[in-house]
Design a protein around this motif. Structure first.
Motif, short mmCIF file in Angstrom:
data_model
loop_
_atom_site.label_atom_id
_atom_site.label_comp_id
_atom_site.label_asym_id
_atom_site.label_seq_id
_atom_site.Cartn_x
_atom_site.Cartn_y
_atom_site.Cartn_z
N PRO A 94 0.85 -1.03 -0.21
CA PRO A 94 0.18 -0.10 -0.01
C PRO A 94 0.78 1.16 0.40
N HIS A 95 0.65 2.18 -0.93
CA HIS A 95 1.29 2.79 -1.14
C HIS A 95 2.77 3.56 -1.22
N LEU A 96 3.09 2.39 -1.79
CA LEU A 96 4.87 2.13 -2.13
C LEU A 96 4.83 1.99 -4.32
N ILE A 114 9.97 4.59 -3.89
CA ILE A 114 8.92 6.45 -3.21
C ILE A 114 7.53 5.55 -2.71
N CYS A 115 7.10 6.48 -1.57
CA CYS A 115 6.02 6.47 -1.55
C CYS A 115 5.14 8.10 -1.35
N ASP A 116 3.79 7.33 -1.46
CA ASP A 116 2.74 8.38 -1.59
C ASP A 116 3.01 9.13 -1.42
N LYS A 117 1.85 11.07 -1.50
CA LYS A 117 2.34 11.77 -0.62
C LYS A 117 1.36 11.87 0.61
N GLY A 118 1.64 12.40 1.50
CA GLY A 118 1.30 12.19 2.93
C GLY A 118 2.11 10.70 3.45
N CYS A 140 5.43 2.03 3.44
CA CYS A 140 5.49 3.73 3.52
C CYS A 140 4.55 3.59 4.53
N ASP A 141 4.47 4.36 5.84
CA ASP A 141 3.94 4.69 6.77
C ASP A 141 3.35 6.21 6.21
N VAL A 142 2.26 6.22 6.81
CA VAL A 142 1.21 7.46 6.95
C VAL A 142 2.12 8.06 7.96
N VAL A 143 1.76 9.43 7.40
CA VAL A 143 2.27 10.49 7.95
C VAL A 143 0.70 11.18 9.79
N THR A 144 2.32 11.42 10.36
CA THR A 144 0.82 12.06 11.59
C THR A 144 1.54 13.35 11.97
N CYS A 145 0.33 13.94 13.59
CA CYS A 145 0.92 14.93 13.69
C CYS A 145 0.66 15.08 14.98
N ASN A 146 0.88 15.25 15.92
CA ASN A 146 1.12 15.89 16.90
C ASN A 146 -1.04 16.17 17.86
N LYS A 147 -0.58 16.09 19.00
CA LYS A 147 -2.31 16.07 19.67
C LYS A 147 -2.83 17.34 19.37
N PRO A 148 -3.92 17.28 18.78
CA PRO A 148 -4.37 18.27 19.05
C PRO A 148 -4.34 19.57 20.17
N GLY A 183 -10.19 33.30 14.00
CA GLY A 183 -9.62 32.38 13.09
C GLY A 183 -10.13 31.41 12.56
N ASN A 184 -9.71 30.42 12.28
CA ASN A 184 -9.87 29.35 11.18
C ASN A 184 -11.17 28.30 12.83
N LYS A 185 -12.19 27.45 11.99
CA LYS A 185 -12.62 26.89 12.80
C LYS A 185 -12.42 25.21 12.93
N SER A 186 -11.69 25.35 12.04
CA SER A 186 -10.96 23.75 11.61
C SER A 186 -9.65 24.21 11.12
N ILE A 187 -8.56 22.82 11.79
CA ILE A 187 -7.07 22.94 11.56
C ILE A 187 -6.33 21.05 10.26
N GLU A 188 -6.13 21.46 9.75
CA GLU A 188 -6.26 20.31 8.88
C GLU A 188 -4.48 19.09 9.26
N CYS A 189 -3.80 17.83 8.94
CA CYS A 189 -2.85 17.46 9.14
C CYS A 189 -2.09 17.29 8.16
N ASN A 190 -1.15 18.50 7.39
CA ASN A 190 -0.36 18.09 6.64
C ASN A 190 0.45 16.98 6.25
N GLU A 191 1.10 16.70 4.56
CA GLU A 191 2.18 16.02 4.62
C GLU A 191 3.42 15.72 5.26
N ASP A 192 3.60 16.93 5.68
CA ASP A 192 5.14 17.61 6.33
C ASP A 192 4.92 17.08 8.45
N GLY A 193 3.79 17.04 8.50
CA GLY A 193 3.47 16.25 9.82
C GLY A 193 3.79 17.01 10.36
#
Length: 295
Positions: A94-96, A114-118, A140-148, A183-193
């Motif tokens: 998957p994703h590779l 090569i891994c897919d975006k994210g 290929c492992d999915v990128v994760t962000c810090n705790k909201p 400000g923005n009412k929502s935020i999103e986790c990007n491909e750079d973590g």
């Protein structure tokens, strides 16, 4: 003399026998073929002896015999031909995906992972085609962000199920009663973590500076003119006229808005002025004679 001739004949026979049983040299190898282990252990290669070959590591038999024979001190021609082993395409994950060079998937070739975006690569970046197959096991492992992040005077109303949001995960915020979201009412986790923006803030509505808008003034003028009324000697109106002038003025004071550009208490002051002018009635001869008689 007889003895001499007999000896010469015997010598010729010995030479013929010796030459017929001459040994072959150790077989030489070149290209993508090698001697088998049994052939490597042999030291003597007398008349009629066979030597066996095999394909080198990473090569497979294509055609021909693996054996050569020693005859009159010379080896027969080796007919064995070998070709490179084909590792085939690496197993899909998957994703590779892979990027191949000129050698493709043949022995000795390399493939770039090569891994897919994210997604981020875990393991080697390149795989090599060996005799036993492809080297390494990248994934290929999915990128994760810090705790909201939490916000003051507000809460997280919606977020992904995992503790550390994955790529594409969205976190929604709202403010407590009496507070306005800035400000923005929502935020999103990007491909750079990292999140695509900072979390919003919740401000007390009484602390939000007002934002006046431009004053709007509307003036409407309506004019209507009626010609003077002309009467004959019998006091009968001939051409009634009237002059009516109407002026309407409307003034809307500035709209007071908050920082989110939301009107708080829209108001409007409307002033209307109406004037009407009717010219004097012009009467005929009868009115004039009556006045003269009184005199």
């Amino acid at each position: 003399m007889f003895y001499s001739n007999s000896w010469t004949k015997c010598l010729i026979c010995l030479i013929f026998i010796a030459s017929g049983n001459a040994e072959c040299p150790k077989p030489q190898v070149e290209g993508n073929v090698v001697l088998t282990n049994d052939a490597l252990l042999m030291n003597d290669f007398p008349e009629g002896k066979e030597a066996t070959f095999e394909c080198a590591n990473g090569y497979l038999k294509e055609q021909g015999s693996e054996r050569i024979t020693c005859t009159s001190g010379k080896w027969s021609t080796l007919e064995l031909t070998c070709k490179k082993k084909d590792c085939g395409a690496p197993r899909e994950k998957p994703h590779l995906k892979y990027e191949f060079g000129e050698e493709g998937t043949l022995f000795g070739a390399s493939a770039r992972a090569i891994c897919d975006k994210g997604y981020q690569l875990t393991g080697p970046s390149y795989r090599q085609c060996y005799a036993t197959g492809w080297s390494g096991r990248p994934r290929c492992d999915v990128v994760t962000c810090n705790k909201p992040p939490e916000i003051m005077n507000g809460t997280i109303t919606e977020k992904p199920g995992e503790e550390f949001p994955e790529y594409g995960g969205v976190i929604h915020y709202s403010c407590n009663e009496g507070y306005t979201l800035i400000g923005n009412k929502s935020i999103e986790c990007n491909e750079d973590g990292e999140y695509n923006s900072l979390p919003p803030e919740c401000k007390d509505v009484n602390d939000i500076p007002l934002k006046p808008t431009a004053t709007i003034s509307i003036t409407t003028t309506t004019s209507s003119t009626v010609q003077p009324t002309i009467r004959d000697a019998n006091d009968i109106p001939l051409k009634p006229t009237a002059i009516i002038s109407t002026t309407t003025s409307s003034t809307v004071p500035p709209t007071i808005r908050d920082v989110n550009d939301i009107p708080l208490k829209p108001t409007a002051i409307i002033s209307t002025t109406t004037s009407s002018t009717v010219p004097p009635t012009i009467r005929g001869l009868r009115l004039h004679l009556s006045a003269s008689l009184h005199l």
